[in-house]
Design an enzyme around this catalytic site. Structure first.
Site, PDB file in Angstrom:
ATOM      1  N   CYS A 181       0.946  -1.241   0.304  1.00  0.00           N
ATOM      2  CA  CYS A 181      -0.033   0.029   0.139  1.00  0.00           C
ATOM      3  C   CYS A 181       0.111   1.575   0.258  1.00  0.00           C
ATOM      4  O   CYS A 181       1.438   1.285   0.519  1.00  0.00           O
ATOM      5  CB  CYS A 181      -1.049  -0.211   1.378  1.00  0.00           C
ATOM      6  SG  CYS A 181      -2.356  -1.091   1.212  1.00  0.00           S
TER       7      CYS A 181
ATOM      8  N   ARG B 114       4.212  -0.432  -4.857  1.00  0.00           N
ATOM      9  CA  ARG B 114       3.709  -0.485  -3.566  1.00  0.00           C
ATOM     10  C   ARG B 114       2.511  -1.559  -3.229  1.00  0.00           C
ATOM     11  O   ARG B 114       1.693  -2.186  -2.886  1.00  0.00           O
ATOM     12  CB  ARG B 114       3.725   0.162  -2.204  1.00  0.00           C
ATOM     13  CG  ARG B 114       5.228   0.568  -2.419  1.00  0.00           C
ATOM     14  CD  ARG B 114       4.766   1.879  -1.425  1.00  0.00           C
ATOM     15  NE  ARG B 114       4.846   1.334  -0.016  1.00  0.00           N
ATOM     16  CZ  ARG B 114       5.569   1.350   0.805  1.00  0.00           C
ATOM     17  NH1 ARG B 114       6.878   1.829   0.820  1.00  0.00           N
ATOM     18  NH2 ARG B 114       5.326   0.610   2.138  1.00  0.00           N
TER      19      ARG B 114
ATOM     20  N   TRP C 206      -2.670  -2.904  -1.544  1.00  0.00           N
ATOM     21  CA  TRP C 206      -2.587  -3.842  -1.873  1.00  0.00           C
ATOM     22  C   TRP C 206      -3.138  -4.914  -0.353  1.00  0.00           C
ATOM     23  O   TRP C 206      -3.125  -4.519   0.578  1.00  0.00           O
ATOM     24  CB  TRP C 206      -0.321  -4.563  -1.639  1.00  0.00           C
ATOM     25  CG  TRP C 206      -0.325  -5.359  -1.798  1.00  0.00           C
ATOM     26  CD1 TRP C 206      -0.117  -6.221  -3.169  1.00  0.00           C
ATOM     27  CD2 TRP C 206      -0.421  -7.254  -0.809  1.00  0.00           C
ATOM     28  NE1 TRP C 206       0.229  -7.847  -2.819  1.00  0.00           N
ATOM     29  CE2 TRP C 206       0.090  -7.992  -1.442  1.00  0.00           C
ATOM     30  CE3 TRP C 206      -0.520  -7.296   0.786  1.00  0.00           C
ATOM     31  CZ2 TRP C 206       0.441  -9.454  -0.949  1.00  0.00           C
ATOM     32  CZ3 TRP C 206      -0.495  -8.343   1.476  1.00  0.00           C
ATOM     33  CH2 TRP C 206      -0.510  -9.782   0.347  1.00  0.00           C
TER      34      TRP C 206
ATOM     35  N   ASN D 246      -1.792   2.063   5.799  1.00  0.00           N
ATOM     36  CA  ASN D 246      -1.350   0.922   5.237  1.00  0.00           C
ATOM     37  C   ASN D 246      -0.800  -0.353   6.065  1.00  0.00           C
ATOM     38  O   ASN D 246      -0.370   0.377   7.413  1.00  0.00           O
ATOM     39  CB  ASN D 246      -0.132   0.852   4.917  1.00  0.00           C
ATOM     40  CG  ASN D 246       0.991   0.086   4.418  1.00  0.00           C
ATOM     41  OD1 ASN D 246       0.778  -1.187   4.036  1.00  0.00           O
ATOM     42  ND2 ASN D 246       2.923   0.311   4.770  1.00  0.00           N
ATOM     43  N   GLY D 247      -0.834  -1.358   6.475  1.00  0.00           N
ATOM     44  CA  GLY D 247      -1.045  -2.250   7.836  1.00  0.00           C
ATOM     45  C   GLY D 247      -2.432  -3.494   8.051  1.00  0.00           C
ATOM     46  O   GLY D 247      -3.451  -3.349   6.977  1.00  0.00           O
TER      47      GLY D 247
ATOM     48  N   GLU E  50      17.765 -18.115  -6.292  1.00  0.00           N
ATOM     49  CA  GLU E  50      17.001 -16.616  -6.707  1.00  0.00           C
ATOM     50  C   GLU E  50      16.703 -17.420  -8.521  1.00  0.00           C
ATOM     51  O   GLU E  50      15.773 -16.246  -8.017  1.00  0.00           O
ATOM     52  CB  GLU E  50      18.599 -15.699  -6.073  1.00  0.00           C
ATOM     53  CG  GLU E  50      18.104 -14.245  -7.174  1.00  0.00           C
ATOM     54  CD  GLU E  50      16.934 -13.940  -6.377  1.00  0.00           C
ATOM     55  OE1 GLU E  50      16.301 -13.859  -5.459  1.00  0.00           O
ATOM     56  OE2 GLU E  50      16.482 -12.718  -7.713  1.00  0.00           O
TER      57      GLU E  50
ATOM     58  N   LYS F 291      12.964 -15.516  -9.532  1.00  0.00           N
ATOM     59  CA  LYS F 291      12.829 -14.371 -10.262  1.00  0.00           C
ATOM     60  C   LYS F 291      11.879 -14.755 -11.595  1.00  0.00           C
ATOM     61  O   LYS F 291      11.119 -14.666 -12.033  1.00  0.00           O
ATOM     62  CB  LYS F 291      13.535 -14.166 -10.741  1.00  0.00           C
ATOM     63  CG  LYS F 291      14.931 -12.770 -10.469  1.00  0.00           C
ATOM     64  CD  LYS F 291      14.896 -11.736  -9.914  1.00  0.00           C
ATOM     65  CE  LYS F 291      13.627 -11.577  -8.431  1.00  0.00           C
ATOM     66  NZ  LYS F 291      14.645 -11.185  -7.297  1.00  0.00           N
TER      67      LYS F 291
ATOM     68  N   GLU G  20       7.996 -14.886  -9.529  1.00  0.00           N
ATOM     69  CA  GLU G  20       7.568 -14.577  -9.488  1.00  0.00           C
ATOM     70  C   GLU G  20       7.324 -13.666 -11.025  1.00  0.00           C
ATOM     71  O   GLU G  20       6.340 -12.204 -10.555  1.00  0.00           O
ATOM     72  CB  GLU G  20       8.570 -13.552  -8.603  1.00  0.00           C
ATOM     73  CG  GLU G  20       9.236 -12.551  -9.113  1.00  0.00           C
ATOM     74  CD  GLU G  20      10.019 -11.773  -7.880  1.00  0.00           C
ATOM     75  OE1 GLU G  20       9.170 -10.916  -7.084  1.00  0.00           O
ATOM     76  OE2 GLU G  20      11.218 -11.622  -7.632  1.00  0.00           O
TER      77      GLU G  20
ATOM     78  N   HIS H 183      18.617 -37.412  -3.750  1.00  0.00           N
ATOM     79  CA  HIS H 183      17.286 -37.619  -2.979  1.00  0.00           C
ATOM     80  C   HIS H 183      16.133 -37.630  -3.117  1.00  0.00           C
ATOM     81  O   HIS H 183      14.689 -37.112  -2.254  1.00  0.00           O
ATOM     82  CB  HIS H 183      17.809 -37.098  -1.510  1.00  0.00           C
ATOM     83  CG  HIS H 183      18.911 -37.374  -1.251  1.00  0.00           C
ATOM     84  ND1 HIS H 183      19.743 -38.568  -0.989  1.00  0.00           N
ATOM     85  CD2 HIS H 183      20.656 -36.569  -1.508  1.00  0.00           C
ATOM     86  CE1 HIS H 183      20.961 -38.391  -0.911  1.00  0.00           C
ATOM     87  NE2 HIS H 183      21.501 -37.383  -1.188  1.00  0.00           N
TER      88      HIS H 183
ATOM     89  N   LYS I 195       5.825  -3.477  -3.813  1.00  0.00           N
ATOM     90  CA  LYS I 195       7.327  -4.294  -2.539  1.00  0.00           C
ATOM     91  C   LYS I 195       8.069  -4.626  -1.698  1.00  0.00           C
ATOM     92  O   LYS I 195       8.615  -4.925  -1.782  1.00  0.00           O
ATOM     93  CB  LYS I 195       7.547  -2.760  -3.862  1.00  0.00           C
ATOM     94  CG  LYS I 195       9.214  -2.769  -3.976  1.00  0.00           C
ATOM     95  CD  LYS I 195      10.344  -3.261  -5.004  1.00  0.00           C
ATOM     96  CE  LYS I 195      11.535  -2.757  -4.481  1.00  0.00           C
ATOM     97  NZ  LYS I 195      12.551  -3.941  -5.380  1.00  0.00           N
TER      98      LYS I 195
HETATM   99  C1  AGP Z   1      12.209  -9.982  -4.531  1.00  0.00           C
HETATM  100  O1  AGP Z   1      12.178  -9.861  -6.396  1.00  0.00           O
HETATM  101  C2  AGP Z   1      11.192 -10.125  -3.904  1.00  0.00           C
HETATM  102  N1  AGP Z   1       9.600  -9.140  -4.700  1.00  0.00           N
HETATM  103  C3  AGP Z   1      11.404  -9.989  -2.880  1.00  0.00           C
HETATM  104  O2  AGP Z   1      11.708 -11.527  -2.318  1.00  0.00           O
HETATM  105  C4  AGP Z   1      11.708  -9.551  -1.446  1.00  0.00           C
HETATM  106  O3  AGP Z   1      13.091  -9.925  -2.196  1.00  0.00           O
HETATM  107  C5  AGP Z   1      11.474  -9.764  -0.527  1.00  0.00           C
HETATM  108  O4  AGP Z   1       9.936  -9.285   0.300  1.00  0.00           O
HETATM  109  C6  AGP Z   1      12.381  -8.318   0.281  1.00  0.00           C
HETATM  110  O5  AGP Z   1      12.088  -8.115   0.827  1.00  0.00           O
HETATM  111  P1  AGP Z   1      12.816  -6.186   0.989  1.00  0.00           P
HETATM  112  O6  AGP Z   1      14.088  -6.685   0.555  1.00  0.00           O
HETATM  113  O7  AGP Z   1      12.589  -4.966   0.674  1.00  0.00           O
HETATM  114  O8  AGP Z   1      13.442  -6.471   2.684  1.00  0.00           O
END
Ligand code: AGP
Length: 614
Positions: free
Chosen positions: A2, A27, A74, A100-101, A487, A491, A494, A510, A609
């Protein structure tokens, strides 16, 4: 999650609010809305979905006024519909709130309000706040006094802002808990509020950040701060040093692509000034205050982080254990906070976070602090909550990262953790001068080497177009590049919405081997390093089961040809720095697959974000 913006001053509020929301849409993009207040009236415009939908509404129903608040949502409580979009208004439609929250006790607060005749329009937790305010304003209180009466009743995490036609020309903004930031921006004869600096840097760089339990009373000519107890307080005015141009797309199709290509610069910026020329020692800015005696006796380091940042932390564990011989553990912050962690006396807890506002990371830090740990954070956003609650801070200097998927901040995290491992090794005597000189020299080549990997973009794009329709992907890595596999998978998930898994390649036998067939592209990070032979055997095992192998290989490695269906090459580099290079083709692969599939690359579905809720 948000985005929150607010304006009070002589200009029309609506265009300023819309421009601020554009900067904050990353956001949250489930819905958006604005409330503009003027002449004893309040006008609210809202729309489901992306900000463009609100822009359409605004173009046909412009709201005039000089005080206003805006929100991008959000969704947490209540579906992403227009009815649940913020701002929410009271029964009389004269007071509005954005939030927000999460308000955890909203049901308990709502029941008596409903019983006393308040009409609720939405399914949100937020709406309860505006009805509580309505009760207090009816007693003749000012908006800030009403807020002070209401806010202590809320449990959970909240950054909030209010406007009311009962107390015109004023915005009240508040912060409860450490999650969800709010800052006030000082203009000339006008003032701003925002959840995040990009929304206001166009107008001012002089800001104050609210802390937990504080509120700001903002009019066009003045900003006052109060504690939730009502007591007035003074706040420091800080300067934001970001370049606003850096927060624009600069000709790239997406912020994500721009940020991937900004990695060489992010790496140079983060290296800048961190090695003392004469001594060759790593030095951090004055924000790192731990002394050498503390470092020498450090018994353990625990990392807490989420998502991509947690994979950077995992690389950090490999680096620190190798170079400084300090035992490290890495937890998802969301697990750490609830698993009753044991904090050893004299130990360091390290948070890694781009935003510095991730709720789980902040809560894990709070838990560690409570147990007596010293807190260090690696953080990108200057002035964010993580930086403010830490004893020591290493700023990433990656510049604003707008795209929801993290790329350049990840690169900066890796480089700073590498420097930190050397810093520790130098002070603990586990690294001699020659080895640290060599390690640092390698680091200073990184920007050029990453540039060379970016030069492979056309090849990665062609690869992406061959595999974009795959339903699953597997990423294999080993040693310091095991986190790179994690990672790469995150990537791809998402951005492209393709199911992907990252696995330590030694674990294949395994269980994961059972997945292999001709429909599963397997991306193997197979660099000429200490585990090269092992990962090559894993590739053979995949090929023996008709799997398709895409290798990320070292320049000049001819043995790999014939062992993989596709090969993307990266320059040879010190093994401990190889994650910085190896992740780049994976970022480009995820980007091009997502773009080819027509996805919204900068704002993937269901994500935001800064994850400021649990
Ligand atoms: C990264 O591509 C993500 N969108 C997400 O995993 C992000 O890294 C995670 O939410 C942590 O965010 P921060 O680094 O702002 O704490």
């Amino acid at each position: 999650m948000c985005g929150i913006v607010g304006y009070v001053g002589p200009r029309e509020a609506l265009p300023l609010l819309m421009a601020g929301l554009r900067r904050l849409e990353y956001r949250g993009y489930d819905s958006a809305g604005v409330a503009v207040q003027e002449n004893g009236a309040l006008e609210v415009l809202r729309a489901e979905g992306k900000l463009d939908n609100l822009a359409t509404v605004v173009s046909t129903h412009p709201a005039h006024g000089h005080t206003g608040i805006g929100h991008t949502r959000w969704a947490t409580h209540g579906r992403p519909t227009e009815v649940n979009a913020h701002p929410h208004v009271d029964c009389g439609g004269v007071t509005a709130v954005i939030h927000n929250g999460i308000i955890e006790n909203f049901e308990a607060l709502k029941a008596p309000l409903v019983a006393s005749g308040h009409r609720f329009a939405s399914e949100t937790d937020t709406e309860v706040v505006v009805h509580l305010l309505e009760e207090e304003l009816a007693k003749g209180l000012s908006l800030d006094d009403a807020a002070i009466a209401v806010l202590p009743k809320l449990e959970g995490a909240a950054a909030l802002a209010f406007v009311s036609a009962r107390d015109p020309g004023k915005i009240v903004a508040a912060r409860i808990s450490n999650a969800g930031g709010v800052l006030v921006g000082y203009g000339k004869g006008e003032n701003f509020i925002a959840s995040d600096a990009p929304a206001l840097i166009e107008h001012t760089r002089a800001v104050s950040f609210l802390d937990h339990g504080e509120l700001a009373v903002v009019t066009k000519d003045a900003v006052r701060f109060r504690k939730l107890s009502g007591e007035p307080i003074d706040k420091k005015v800080e300067q934001i040093t970001w370049d606003p141009i850096a927060a624009a797309k600069s000709g790239y199709k997406h912020f994500l692509l721009k940020e991937i290509f900004e990695q060489p610069r992010a790496i140079s910026d983060t290296l800048l000034g961190r090695v003392e020329r004469a001594s060759g020692r790593v030095v951090f800015d004055s924000d790192v205050k731990m002394d050498d005696a503390f470092v020498r006796t450090l018994p353990r380091i625990s990392f807490v982080a989420c998502g991509t940042a947690s994979y950077a932390a995992l690389v950090g564990k490999y680096l620190i254990e190798r170079l400084a011989r300090i035992p490290c553990d890495v937890d998802f912050a969301s697990e750490y906070r609830y698993r009753q962690p044991v904090v050893a006396p004299g130990q360091l807890v390290v948070a890694v976070t781009q935003s510095g506002e991730t709720a789980d990371t902040l809560a894990a830090m709070e838990e560690a602090k409570k147990q007596g740990a010293r807190l260090l954070s690696f953080v990108n956003v200057v002035g964010s909550q993580a930086s403010r609650v830490s004893d020591d801070v290493v700023y990433l200097h990656a510049g604003p990262e707008i795209s929801v998927a993290s790329t350049k901040a990840y690169a900066a995290m890796l480089v700073d953790l590498y420097l930190f491992a050397i810093y520790l090794g130098q002070r603990r005597g586990t690294l001699d001068a020659a080895r640290s000189r060599q390690l640092l020299a390698e680091a200073f080549h990184l920007p050029t080497l990453v540039d060379a990997v970016l030069g492979e973009e056309p090849k990665v794009r062609a690869l992406a177009y061959r595999y974009y329709a795959a339903r699953n992907f597997l990423f294999l890595g080993r040693g310091v590049n095991y986190p790179t596999a994690l990672e790469g998978a995150l990537k791809l998930k998402e951005l492209s919405y393709i199911h992907a898994e990252g696995t330590a390649s030694g674990e294949m036998k395994h269980g994961t081997n059972a997945l292999i067939n001709e429909d599963l592209p397997v991306v193997a990070i197979a660099l000429k390093d200490s585990v090269y032979k092992k990962i090559r055997s894993n590739m053979e095992e995949v090929r023996a089961r008709a799997g398709v192998v895409i290798a990320i290989a070292t320049d000049g490695d001819e043995e790999i040809t014939g062992k993989a269906d596709e090969v993307i090459r990266i320059p040879a580099v010190e093994e401990l720095l190889s994650p910085v290079l190896a992740v780049v083709p994976l970022q480009l692969l995820a980007y091009h697959i997502a773009d080819r599939r027509g996805n919204d690359v900068d704002q993937p579905r269901n994500l935001a974000k800064a994850v400021t809720v649990e």
